[in-house]
Design a protein around this motif. Structure first.
Motif, short mmCIF file in Angstrom:
data_model
loop_
_atom_site.label_atom_id
_atom_site.label_comp_id
_atom_site.label_asym_id
_atom_site.label_seq_id
_atom_site.Cartn_x
_atom_site.Cartn_y
_atom_site.Cartn_z
N MET A 11 0.22 -4.65 1.36
CA MET A 11 0.06 -3.96 0.07
C MET A 11 -0.24 -2.50 0.34
O MET A 11 -1.31 -2.18 0.87
N ILE A 12 0.70 -1.64 -0.03
CA ILE A 12 0.59 -0.23 0.38
C ILE A 12 0.80 0.72 -0.81
O ILE A 12 1.36 0.34 -1.83
N ALA A 13 0.33 1.95 -0.63
CA ALA A 13 0.65 3.04 -1.56
C ALA A 13 1.57 4.02 -0.85
O ALA A 13 1.53 4.13 0.38
N ARG A 26 6.40 9.83 -7.72
CA ARG A 26 4.94 9.85 -7.93
C ARG A 26 4.27 8.89 -6.96
O ARG A 26 4.89 7.94 -6.48
N LEU A 27 2.99 9.12 -6.72
CA LEU A 27 2.25 8.16 -5.90
C LEU A 27 2.18 6.83 -6.65
O LEU A 27 1.72 6.77 -7.78
N HIS A 28 2.70 5.78 -6.02
CA HIS A 28 2.65 4.45 -6.61
C HIS A 28 2.38 3.47 -5.46
O HIS A 28 1.73 3.84 -4.49
N GLY A 29 2.85 2.24 -5.57
CA GLY A 29 2.57 1.29 -4.49
C GLY A 29 3.49 0.10 -4.55
O GLY A 29 4.37 0.01 -5.40
N ALA A 30 3.29 -0.80 -3.60
CA ALA A 30 4.13 -2.00 -3.54
C ALA A 30 3.43 -3.08 -2.74
O ALA A 30 2.69 -2.80 -1.80
N MET C 11 4.97 -1.34 -10.22
CA MET C 11 4.60 -0.98 -8.84
C MET C 11 3.57 0.15 -8.91
O MET C 11 3.92 1.27 -9.33
N ILE C 12 2.34 -0.12 -8.51
CA ILE C 12 1.25 0.83 -8.72
C ILE C 12 0.44 1.06 -7.45
O ILE C 12 0.46 0.25 -6.52
N ALA C 13 -0.29 2.19 -7.44
CA ALA C 13 -1.29 2.45 -6.40
C ALA C 13 -2.67 2.36 -7.04
O ALA C 13 -2.82 2.62 -8.24
N GLY C 29 -1.70 -0.29 -2.67
CA GLY C 29 -0.84 -0.49 -3.84
C GLY C 29 -0.42 -1.93 -3.98
O GLY C 29 -0.81 -2.79 -3.19
N TYR C 68 4.72 2.91 -11.57
CA TYR C 68 4.89 4.09 -10.71
C TYR C 68 3.75 5.08 -10.88
O TYR C 68 3.97 6.30 -10.89
N ARG C 69 2.53 4.55 -11.03
CA ARG C 69 1.35 5.39 -11.17
C ARG C 69 0.30 5.02 -10.13
O ARG C 69 0.27 3.90 -9.64
#
Lengths: 132, 132, 132, 132, 132, 132
Positions: A11-13, A26-30, C11-13, C29, C68-69
């Motif tokens: 789980m990363i940003a 934009r900074l997001h994650g997955a 998908m978020i951070a 994230g 995406y935030r």
């Protein structure tokens, strides 16, 4: 041809550079559900492709310094878009290193290839495959 | 080799001609969960196989005139059994057209192949793969 | 009792505060695969629980300003741990608002409850359910 | 290239010999969800890879004398580790026999290959593929 | 109501007594993919249902002495049919013990219920749910 | 509370009446993956909720006259929208009939409820649950 696959996740940003990425700039994650596939032409003397316990540990190790991280701040990845494709390659190359360094056991020298798939959602995934 | 896959679905009616199809010779239907895989040897300068947003749009487009239709009445498919295999090929060929016409972006010229899998149930699916 | 579920994802951070979160205190994230379930005792006159097209749109809308935030920077969420559980509740409450404001159509007044499940990986998920 | 896959499963007991197997040297068991994939270059005159009804029957037949068995006591498997990989090969070879003996129908002579995947859990699976 | 679910698995051998079980009266085996769900009315002060790390550990612990075993030889299970339903109850009761003994942390006292689902294949599963 | 679920599927054509259905007013189709859940408070003397073999047969029977059909032409369904919700109820009621008529065995009299879920795609499903 035989293959064995083991699954783990991380789980990363991160963020991307390039208009093609739209809001993903934009900074997001997955959450990446990661499948690592090891293949070879013939089974070893135990009747396996690879020691599945060691394969699982090496996969976990390959993800370890990425998991719960903001990849934008991981030095090894500086200046690169950490797309699903790029990460699949990075992890496959790390696992290739595990094989070469003997961490998957002595009979792992018979492995012919590695493929890594990262599922980024229920509707999108990417794979990188390479020879050994 | 790198690949990226995107998933969509369509819901259609159809019937088959030929004894081999048994009760499926009657008018019935299917939900096809459709996976489209794009592959290439090297990533483009953004670090991707293909613009995933465009790939998703083109897949949706490739399914558009089939979705919520009785395929027995679609002129393009007249006289053919619209089996899962035949539909996988049709959709792959349409996506190949998307690539050739530039609708997947300029770097999509580097794509090497397309594979399309149609899942007709939790216990059966078919794939067609082709080069570009 | 009848229910209908639609699925989307975001998908978020984010990062967490509290020792219980261990390495998840770092900025990381997640992909959340989101299932929204609408339930009612009797079907409406069309034979449905809810207009599935509108339900899908409202779910997409409920995720829109989160997707995406970096949730650490979303004002509405300031000072809270945006755990999977907290986000499930937030989305369910937003969908309850959609029902109350009539955006799910006139017969949606017959809905009795909403449940939202967020899958954070293939081995962990959380649900919040509430009445309407 | 076209392919069609059908899925079935079997539930077996067995044990392994060799230190590499750790606790799996003890008598234990597994549900194997089995995917059998048939491939060919061109579709037959019905527009299919293989008669899916016959393929399903042959797969069921290939699993029949293994299902609900302790594989340690199946004579055909005596003295071998019945690993996921070994079983995938056994089933693929049996299906190849089905093709050769004509039990998949006359046009099955056009089949080019068979792949069999055994899922032993949600996080591990193995595949064997061969030509015909 | 909130809930959190974590997933693990175990691989066991066993046999059943009773004509209703047909061929499953023979020694065979199963992979059980195990989902443990913890529920409560309100979240704790960290915004969670339960410490997911501890929940995962306790689930693993609850499966530990069953995994890679022939259940016909486990003393605790002597004289019982270890059906999917019976095992779901056993594991749920063990997890209830984890809660009562404080191994899920101090705020776990607020938990209201536990449900355990065992998937024995892609087409069959069983659940047991209980209050705390 | 205990429950057991078995899965099957059917492939049908149909059309809907009502503006709310948009393009689904046209003749189209669906694969419905069908999960039938049987529940009861206590297990029977064999340690099961229901004879899973009989449950599977009864579910197959409940789908039999719908499978590979155009539901617009099934007399029992005339004048109704055969939505996913309506079909879930129809199948649950048929299974309730199986219980009442003793086709699930003598101990099935202890069953408390039935729930039926129809998955129409990877992103939408509906459930109907009732008591017995």
């Amino acid at each position: 041809m035989f293959s064995v696959t083991v699954r783990d996740h991380m789980m990363i940003a991160h963020s991307f550079r390039g208009e093609v990425f739209g809001p993903a700039q934009r900074l997001h994650g997955a959450t990446f559900v990661v499948d690592a596939t090891f293949s070879r032409m013939e089974l070893d003397s135990d009747g396996i492709v690879v020691d599945i316990g060691r394969a699982t540990e090496e996969l976990r190790g390959a993800l370890g310094d990425l998991n719960y991280r903001n990849l934008d701040e991981v030095p090894e990845l500086a200046g690169r878009n950490t797309t699903t494709e790029v990460l699949a390659q990075l992890i496959a190359d790390r696992l290739a290193g595990s094989v070469e360094e003997g961490r998957l056991g002595p009979s792992a020298g018979g492995l012919a290839g590695i493929a890594v798939t990262l599922h980024e959602s229920h509707i999108a995934w990417a794979t990188y495959e390479r020879t050994l």
